[in-house]
Scaffold this motif. Structure first.
Motif, PDB file in Angstrom:
ATOM      1  N   ALA A  23      25.381  55.170  90.400  1.00 35.17           N
ATOM      2  CA  ALA A  23      25.852  53.952  90.424  1.00 35.17           C
ATOM      3  C   ALA A  23      25.036  53.196  89.013  1.00 35.17           C
ATOM      4  O   ALA A  23      23.986  53.447  88.948  1.00 35.17           O
ATOM      5  CB  ALA A  23      25.793  53.083  91.674  1.00 35.17           C
ATOM      6  N   ALA A  26      22.988  46.873  89.194  1.00 41.13           N
ATOM      7  CA  ALA A  26      23.718  45.676  89.114  1.00 41.13           C
ATOM      8  C   ALA A  26      23.219  44.505  87.927  1.00 41.13           C
ATOM      9  O   ALA A  26      21.695  44.593  88.138  1.00 41.13           O
ATOM     10  CB  ALA A  26      23.716  45.328  90.477  1.00 41.13           C
ATOM     11  N   LYS A  55      37.089  51.570  75.123  1.00 35.12           N
ATOM     12  CA  LYS A  55      37.178  51.998  76.752  1.00 35.12           C
ATOM     13  C   LYS A  55      38.570  51.645  76.901  1.00 35.12           C
ATOM     14  O   LYS A  55      38.902  52.619  78.040  1.00 35.12           O
ATOM     15  CB  LYS A  55      36.309  50.679  77.479  1.00 35.12           C
ATOM     16  CG  LYS A  55      34.828  50.871  76.991  1.00 35.12           C
ATOM     17  CD  LYS A  55      34.210  51.312  78.203  1.00 35.12           C
ATOM     18  CE  LYS A  55      32.694  51.327  77.865  1.00 35.12           C
ATOM     19  NZ  LYS A  55      31.880  51.532  79.247  1.00 35.12           N
ATOM     20  N   ALA A  78      41.480  42.062  85.429  1.00 38.86           N
ATOM     21  CA  ALA A  78      40.867  41.949  86.762  1.00 38.86           C
ATOM     22  C   ALA A  78      41.038  43.423  87.421  1.00 38.86           C
ATOM     23  O   ALA A  78      40.280  44.288  88.032  1.00 38.86           O
ATOM     24  CB  ALA A  78      41.368  41.008  87.730  1.00 38.86           C
ATOM     25  N   ARG A  79      42.275  44.078  87.034  1.00 35.57           N
ATOM     26  CA  ARG A  79      42.736  45.532  87.469  1.00 35.57           C
ATOM     27  C   ARG A  79      42.093  46.294  86.666  1.00 35.57           C
ATOM     28  O   ARG A  79      41.795  47.409  87.284  1.00 35.57           O
ATOM     29  CB  ARG A  79      44.079  45.391  87.835  1.00 35.57           C
ATOM     30  CG  ARG A  79      44.671  46.774  88.023  1.00 35.57           C
ATOM     31  CD  ARG A  79      46.242  46.837  88.165  1.00 35.57           C
ATOM     32  NE  ARG A  79      46.841  47.045  86.813  1.00 35.57           N
ATOM     33  CZ  ARG A  79      47.384  46.121  86.297  1.00 35.57           C
ATOM     34  NH1 ARG A  79      47.777  44.985  86.495  1.00 35.57           N
ATOM     35  NH2 ARG A  79      48.080  46.403  85.093  1.00 35.57           N
ATOM     36  N   ALA A  81      39.321  46.417  84.453  1.00 32.74           N
ATOM     37  CA  ALA A  81      37.763  46.264  84.084  1.00 32.74           C
ATOM     38  C   ALA A  81      37.046  47.315  84.975  1.00 32.74           C
ATOM     39  O   ALA A  81      36.342  48.293  84.265  1.00 32.74           O
ATOM     40  CB  ALA A  81      37.394  44.892  84.115  1.00 32.74           C
ATOM     41  N   PRO A  82      37.205  47.330  86.227  1.00 28.46           N
ATOM     42  CA  PRO A  82      36.392  48.376  86.944  1.00 28.46           C
ATOM     43  C   PRO A  82      36.993  49.876  86.602  1.00 28.46           C
ATOM     44  O   PRO A  82      36.077  50.877  86.804  1.00 28.46           O
ATOM     45  CB  PRO A  82      36.798  48.007  88.808  1.00 28.46           C
ATOM     46  CG  PRO A  82      37.465  46.579  88.383  1.00 28.46           C
ATOM     47  CD  PRO A  82      38.033  46.442  87.324  1.00 28.46           C
ATOM     48  N   LYS A  83      38.134  50.141  86.053  1.00 32.57           N
ATOM     49  CA  LYS A  83      38.577  51.279  85.886  1.00 32.57           C
ATOM     50  C   LYS A  83      37.895  51.846  84.651  1.00 32.57           C
ATOM     51  O   LYS A  83      37.552  52.905  84.344  1.00 32.57           O
ATOM     52  CB  LYS A  83      40.109  51.499  85.740  1.00 32.57           C
ATOM     53  CG  LYS A  83      40.734  51.421  87.016  1.00 32.57           C
ATOM     54  CD  LYS A  83      42.287  51.461  86.870  1.00 32.57           C
ATOM     55  CE  LYS A  83      43.066  51.175  88.240  1.00 32.57           C
ATOM     56  NZ  LYS A  83      44.457  51.479  88.146  1.00 32.57           N
ATOM     57  N   LYS A  85      35.085  50.664  83.951  1.00 31.80           N
ATOM     58  CA  LYS A  85      33.501  50.759  84.137  1.00 31.80           C
ATOM     59  C   LYS A  85      33.073  49.599  83.029  1.00 31.80           C
ATOM     60  O   LYS A  85      31.949  49.875  82.412  1.00 31.80           O
ATOM     61  CB  LYS A  85      33.036  52.030  84.019  1.00 31.80           C
ATOM     62  CG  LYS A  85      33.432  53.064  84.908  1.00 31.80           C
ATOM     63  CD  LYS A  85      32.671  54.499  84.719  1.00 31.80           C
ATOM     64  CE  LYS A  85      32.989  55.396  85.850  1.00 31.80           C
ATOM     65  NZ  LYS A  85      34.549  55.799  85.791  1.00 31.80           N
ATOM     66  N   ASN A  87      30.889  46.354  82.646  1.00 36.27           N
ATOM     67  CA  ASN A  87      30.238  45.215  83.473  1.00 36.27           C
ATOM     68  C   ASN A  87      30.769  43.943  83.204  1.00 36.27           C
ATOM     69  O   ASN A  87      31.647  43.634  82.225  1.00 36.27           O
ATOM     70  CB  ASN A  87      28.737  45.387  83.252  1.00 36.27           C
ATOM     71  CG  ASN A  87      28.330  45.175  81.640  1.00 36.27           C
ATOM     72  OD1 ASN A  87      28.948  44.348  81.048  1.00 36.27           O
ATOM     73  ND2 ASN A  87      27.352  45.568  81.038  1.00 36.27           N
ATOM     74  N   ALA A  88      30.105  42.716  83.834  1.00 37.58           N
ATOM     75  CA  ALA A  88      30.446  41.500  83.738  1.00 37.58           C
ATOM     76  C   ALA A  88      30.642  40.960  82.187  1.00 37.58           C
ATOM     77  O   ALA A  88      31.463  40.372  81.658  1.00 37.58           O
ATOM     78  CB  ALA A  88      29.726  40.642  84.671  1.00 37.58           C
ATOM     79  N   THR A  91      33.396  42.600  80.094  1.00 44.47           N
ATOM     80  CA  THR A  91      34.775  42.272  80.542  1.00 44.47           C
ATOM     81  C   THR A  91      34.919  40.838  80.011  1.00 44.47           C
ATOM     82  O   THR A  91      36.092  40.541  79.571  1.00 44.47           O
ATOM     83  CB  THR A  91      34.685  41.882  82.212  1.00 44.47           C
ATOM     84  OG1 THR A  91      34.297  43.330  82.865  1.00 44.47           O
ATOM     85  CG2 THR A  91      35.942  41.491  82.725  1.00 44.47           C
TER      86      THR A  91
END
Length: 104
Positions: A23, A26, A55, A78-79, A81-83, A85, A87-88, A91
């Motif tokens: 992981a 954070a 990315k 929102a959909r 950004a996690p895919k 990877k 970070n805040a 994004t």
């Protein structure tokens, strides 16, 4: 003998697919705000463009930011950004870039 080889291959695939991923550390909201606040708008847009190209273009063709409205970019980011990877901070930088160049 064939059953033994197939079984061994199947076990290998299962073990490989169940391998855990490390992981990412954070970051707190305060760290995110400080990192973003230290950048000028031009630096933030440049970083956003670089991340967008690197990315987002890794998995699919890049959409043209000027063909999508600001309102439509929010759920897309929102959909995705996690895919990707992201970070805040990353994004926010990409979102700033696409919003700056979005359809008016």
């Amino acid at each position: 003998m064939k059953k033994y080889i197939y079984s061994l291959c199947l076990v290998g695939v299962i073990v490989y697919s169940c391998k855990t991923q490390q992981a990412a550390p954070a970051t707190t909201q305060a760290e995110t705000s400080v990192a973003t606040a230290n950048l000028s708008k031009e630096e933030m847009l440049k970083k956003g463009q670089e991340l967008f190209t690197l990315k987002c273009g890794r998995c699919h063709g890049l959409p043209v930011p000027s063909e999508i409205t600001v309102a439509d970019w929010q759920p897309i980011m929102a959909r995705m950004a996690p895919k990707a990877k992201l970070n805040a901070d990353e994004t926010n930088w990409v979102l700033a870039y696409v919003n700056e160049n979005a359809k008016k």
